[in-house]
Design an enzyme around this catalytic site. Structure first.
Site, mmCIF file in Angstrom:
data_model
loop_
_atom_site.group_PDB
_atom_site.id
_atom_site.type_symbol
_atom_site.label_atom_id
_atom_site.label_comp_id
_atom_site.label_asym_id
_atom_site.label_seq_id
_atom_site.Cartn_x
_atom_site.Cartn_y
_atom_site.Cartn_z
ATOM 1 N NE ARG A 10 -1.412 1.837 4.005
ATOM 2 C CZ ARG A 10 -1.038 2.771 4.303
ATOM 3 N NH1 ARG A 10 -1.356 3.778 3.366
ATOM 4 N NH2 ARG A 10 -0.306 2.965 4.973
ATOM 5 C CB VAL A 11 1.930 3.858 -1.766
ATOM 6 C CG1 VAL A 11 3.093 3.085 -1.776
ATOM 7 C CG2 VAL A 11 1.058 3.926 -3.115
ATOM 8 C CB SER A 12 -0.492 7.414 1.537
ATOM 9 O OG SER A 12 -0.164 6.993 2.603
ATOM 10 C CB SER A 13 -1.075 9.767 -2.699
ATOM 11 O OG SER A 13 0.259 10.196 -2.985
ATOM 12 C CD GLN A 16 3.198 8.146 -1.057
ATOM 13 O OE1 GLN A 16 1.853 7.613 -0.685
ATOM 14 N NE2 GLN A 16 3.862 8.677 -0.201
#
Length: 199
Positions: A10-13, A16
């Site tokens: 997972r990345v936040s945006s 990324q």
């Protein structure tokens, strides 16, 4: 039926990228079908990939691998709830950045690893949550400091052309239409109405 291993990144945006996490999974022998990804914030668990893992893919005896604990969540309460869910459903969580979670368990020794892992997870869950609180606090302090210096936050105000007042008066009195006013001012519709709203 043999147990399966799934990998969650997972990345936040959307800006990324997941490369670092995916490379760590490939080094463990993961294939693309086993890797589930999300580009969503870690503030809650409402993410399509992660929810698909829990509802449709993971079965008792399976293993879930993440690069670090904060990929699951940045909330300590959510991390604890998820760990309990994994335990209740017979799913083994392995965290690459926590080497003890990656070890194979000899018969009769599982309780030692569980105890060590629970302590590590508790500490790291607290750190992940504290980081989230600190980030929010810094953002708030930055906004307050900018306001104190008189900086305008948000979209910058657009300067009015020299003939603005004259044209607007003609438009408001019905002398000509808004489209005529925009042509005389040499403005796009969005810019025209934005300045009108600014007053």
């Amino acid at each position: 039926m043999p147990l399966k291993t799934f990998y969650y990144a997972r990345v936040s945006s959307r800006e990324q990228n997941l490369d670092r996490q995916l490379e760590a999974f490939r080094q463990l022998g993961a294939n693309e079908r086993e890797i589930i990804t999300d580009k969503e914030s870690g503030k809650d668990l409402n993410r399509p990939g992660y929810q698909a893992l829990k509802s449709a893919m993971l079965r008792p005896g399976d293993v879930l691998v993440v690069k670090s604990l904060d990929r699951l969540s940045r909330s300590k309460a959510d991390i604890k709830n998820e760990l309990q869910w994994f335990r209740d459903n017979g799913i083994r969580l392995r965290v690459i950045d926590l080497p003890t979670t990656m070890m194979e368990l000899p018969d009769g020794q599982a309780w030692v690893f569980d105890m060590v892992n629970n302590i590590l997870i508790e500490v790291l869950g607290t750190i992940a949550e504290q980081e989230r609180v600190t980030i929010r606090q810094r953002q708030r302090e930055g906004i307050n400091a900018a306001k104190a210096k008189g900086k305008h936050l948000g979209r910058p105000s657009i300067s009015k052309p020299d003939n603005w007042d004259e044209i607007i008066m003609g438009w408001k009195s019905g002398e000509f239409t808004a489209r005529d006013a925009m042509m005389k001012l040499g403005m796009k519709k969005s810019t025209f109405y934005q300045i009108v709203q600014q007053g």
